[in-house]
Design an enzyme around this catalytic site. Structure first.
Site, PDB file in Angstrom:
ATOM      1  CE1 TYR A 259      -3.867  -2.061   0.502  1.00  0.00           C
ATOM      2  CE2 TYR A 259      -3.024  -2.677   2.662  1.00  0.00           C
ATOM      3  CZ  TYR A 259      -3.949  -2.839   1.647  1.00  0.00           C
ATOM      4  OH  TYR A 259      -4.933  -3.743   1.783  1.00  0.00           O
TER       5      TYR A 259
ATOM      6  NE  ARG B 291      -5.056   4.601  -4.090  1.00  0.00           N
ATOM      7  CZ  ARG B 291      -5.555   3.439  -3.653  1.00  0.00           C
ATOM      8  NH1 ARG B 291      -6.850   3.228  -3.643  1.00  0.00           N
ATOM      9  NH2 ARG B 291      -4.771   2.474  -3.242  1.00  0.00           N
TER      10      ARG B 291
ATOM     11  CE1 TYR C   2     -10.540  -6.005   2.443  1.00  0.00           C
ATOM     12  CE2 TYR C   2      -8.933  -5.200   0.847  1.00  0.00           C
ATOM     13  CZ  TYR C   2     -10.133  -5.063   1.527  1.00  0.00           C
ATOM     14  OH  TYR C   2     -10.926  -3.976   1.271  1.00  0.00           O
TER      15      TYR C   2
END
Lengths: 328, 356
Positions: free
Chosen positions: B37, B223, B316
């Site tokens: 991330y 993004r 996830y």
């Protein structure tokens, strides 16, 4: 998508404009109307938005924020009202004394830090003096969308209460005017107690008035997120001081009548900013080292952050002491 | 530029396919051979010619088919489109932004005529020609947000900004990676991101929120995000998990190349001028593994990224069980040669696949 970009360099985008009209409203306040130099319409905006006006004052560039007070739907021109501040650092004096019809200037695209809460069942505006300006755009917006509102506006005297007559003429009983020289004051407790659930309160004016209204609202158990205020701080003068800018490898002098942010910009270092009034948080700067005392004046940092000596808002805050090193 | 719109489906027989052009312009999300991330924001002010970043709202060969699929999802589940009462003005903002952008960027497909508040909108690919009064809901067949989102690829979250916070107060969400507008409606930024692992601890969301709150008129941002989907499904919603979740078990070493899709979201952020709300379009692009590995650089890199991804993220993103099979397939396209930095395919300069 290779790079991580920081928030846009310095401030919002800029537009070239031409001064279309200069209209003195009374002894203190003058309205300025602008059109775009390229003949296009301005971007539309939301009530409560401001623009930062760029003034070329000799070799000095002044940047001051002013609320947009025209109807957001009428985008052929933008209007601001400037109150002359004889004790200030000179931006308002420059506008009053030097700006004339036909001059070319630059305005930022609109930024809104004082927005209507569109969930409100009713909007209650409390204005003091030149603090009336953001409400003019908000009122125009609400009139178009059949929003429910009332205005309580206090000015020094009939002559100095800019736009009071026009507002009363257009909106009648929604507008309540109070003149200091006739000892008229807003019955704030009566005002706060008689409102329907879901009302929102907005205050703009001198610092004393804002804290008085916010205090009474808190005492009357108004939910804090139903109360909104805007106070643009003008940077204040002070003793000159020296600052080391670590990233840029520069040492600069902050003059008595300029802000730290202005001194950083004068040294050719691009620093982020939006409101230049201690409210938006954009110019937050990390302090690497200091020996002395901060004069924090912003509304952005928490008290603990002020006390920590690790952050400063260079648009309005100053420093007194031997050493100040910033991560800029 | 002319676009041939595909006749294709995102359900049943899954006839969705990418042309050669669509493969080359696919928004491959990995700029290096690993992934973690980051607040990977950049300005959304155009991009290389014919890339998905060039226009404000990219229109591609899947446009018509995606709009047909969206209409089907909405017919089956009207709660995919919701707008709290105070968000109508933001809906008009969004309609204006999209109509102005598309008519300027794709004049051969979209036309907007404006005479004050009297507007005429022509959408040629979908055969729409409507005249209406701007800001008057009674003159459109749907609310303004629903009207324009039925004609625009990608999901749309319209976020109200209050008290230094963003609130999920309106949206149309039919092509989502396993999250629900109906569940998230009215939540704030931290609440709707609560299920994401690791990023909270890294302070990602605090920084991202600060960035988003400061997005100004005229300076949109963008993004990428990504996940994995078995079969070219646009609607991978929690509401329909019982239909698509089971399909993850249908993957075999024989069918994985055509059945396993990399799903990339081009997320953009625009400040809406009249309401001061923020719109967050999430545009989904799908590409089959067999099409990714036709680009040697992407084949090498995808293998390395998936191999080294932390377990939390693979869990996830919902492909932890299939990861070994994915790696078996992808390792055939990783010869160990170095890859050039950046996301672009570099078909002319990157060496072709060596024998593995």
């Amino acid at each position: 998508m290779n790079t991580t970009t920081k928030p846009s360099g310095s401030g919002a985008q800029k537009m070239d404009v031409i001064v279309e009209a200069v209209t003195p409203l009374n002894d203190l306040v003058t309205r300025f109307d602008f059109k775009r130099a390229n003949g296009e319409d301005f971007p539309t905006f939301s009530g409560g938005a401001h623009t930062v006006i760029e003034m070329q004052d000799g070799d000095r560039v002044r940047l001051n924020p002013y609320s947009l007070m025209s109807d957001p739907v009428q985008t052929a021109s933008y209007s601001i009202s400037v109150r002359r501040d004889d004790e200030g650092r000179g931006g308002s004096l420059f506008m009053h004394n030097h700006v004339k019809v036909g001059d070319r200037m630059r305005l930022s695209t609109p930024v809104n830090l004082f927005c209507l809460d569109l969930r409100a069942k009713k909007h209650i505006f409390v204005a003091g003096g030149i603090g009336i300006t953001p409400f003019l755009g908000m009122i125009a917006q609400l009139e178009r969308t059949q929003g429910r509102w009332e205005l309580h506006y206090s000015g020094r005297s009939r002559a100095l209460a800019s736009y009071a007559e026009q507002l009363t003429r257009q909106h009648g009983s929604k507008v309540h005017i109070y003149f200091d020289d006739q000892s008229q004051t807003i019955d704030i407790d009566g005002l706060l107690s008689g409102q329907p659930l879901g009302s929102h309160l907005y205050v703009c004016g001198p610092a004393g008035m804002i804290s008085w209204v916010l205090g009474r609202a808190a005492d009357s158990a108004w939910p804090s997120d139903s109360v909104h205020s805007e106070e643009f701080l003008a940077p204040q003068s002070g003793e000159p001081f020296q600052v080391r800018l670590c990233q840029s490898d520069k040492t600069i002098e902050v003059g008595a009548h300029e802000s730290l942010l202005e001194a950083i910009e004068r040294a050719g270092v691009a620093a982020p900013y939006l409101c230049r009034g201690g409210a938006c948080g954009q110019c937050e700067t990390t302090v690497l080292e200091y020996d002395g005392e901060f004069q924090h004046r912003d509304h952005w940092l928490e008290d603990a952050e002020h006390a920590s000596g690790k952050k400063i808002m260079p648009c309005v805050s100053r420093f007194v002491g031997k050493t100040l090193v910033l991560d800029r | 530029m002319s676009i041939q719109f595909n006749k294709e489906t995102f359900r049943d027989d899954y006839s969705f396919h990418n042309s050669e052009r669509a493969i080359k312009r696919f928004p491959f999300p990995f700029h290096e051979d690993s992934y973690m991330y980051a607040v990977n924001m950049e300005q959304h002010q155009g991009g290389p010619k014919d890339s998905v970043y060039e226009m404000r709202f990219d229109v591609d060969e899947h446009y018509v088919a995606e709009m047909q699929d969206r209409a089907q999802v909405l017919a089956d589940d009207p709660l995919r489109c919701q707008s709290l009462p105070h968000m109508t003005l933001a809906g008009w903002d969004l309609l204006e932004l999209i109509m102005v952008s598309k008519s300027e960027d794709y004049p051969e497909f979209f036309e907007l005529q404006r005479d004050g508040l009297y507007w005429r909108w022509i959408n040629k690919p979908l055969g729409i020609d409507d005249s209406f009064t701007f800001l008057d809901e009674s003159t459109l067949p749907y609310g303004p947000m629903e009207y324009i989102c039925r004609q625009t690829q990608g999901d749309f979250c319209v976020l109200d900004q209050r008290d230094e916070m963003l609130w999920m107060d309106a949206g149309m969400v039919t092509t989502q990676a396993d999250w629900s507008l109906d569940f998230d409606i009215g939540m704030n930024f931290f609440e709707w991101h609560a299920p994401v692992p690791l990023a909270h601890e890294m302070g990602i969301f605090k920084r991202a929120l600060k960035f988003l709150l400061n997005i100004q008129q005229g300076t949109p941002a963008r993004r990428l995000n990504w996940t994995m989907t078995v079969n070219p499904l646009l609607d991978t919603s929690p509401e329909n998990y019982h239909k698509w979740g089971i399909q993850k078990t249908s993957l075999t070493p024989e069918n994985i190349g055509g059945k396993q899709f990399l799903r990339v979201e081009l997320q953009t952020f625009f400040r809406l001028p009249r309401s001061n709300a923020l719109v967050f379009p999430i545009r989904c692009y799908l590409i089959a593994f067999e099409d990714i590995v036709s680009v040697p650089k992407w084949g090498r890199r995808l293998h390395r990224v998936i191999r080294d991804l932390p377990v939390e993220l693979a869990t996830y993103k919902g492909f932890i069980d299939n990861r070994p099979m994915m790696l078996d397939y992808l390792s055939e396209y990783d010869d160990g040669l170095p890859t050039s930095p950046g996301v672009w395919p570099e078909l002319d300069t990157e060496p072709s696949l060596q024998a593995v």
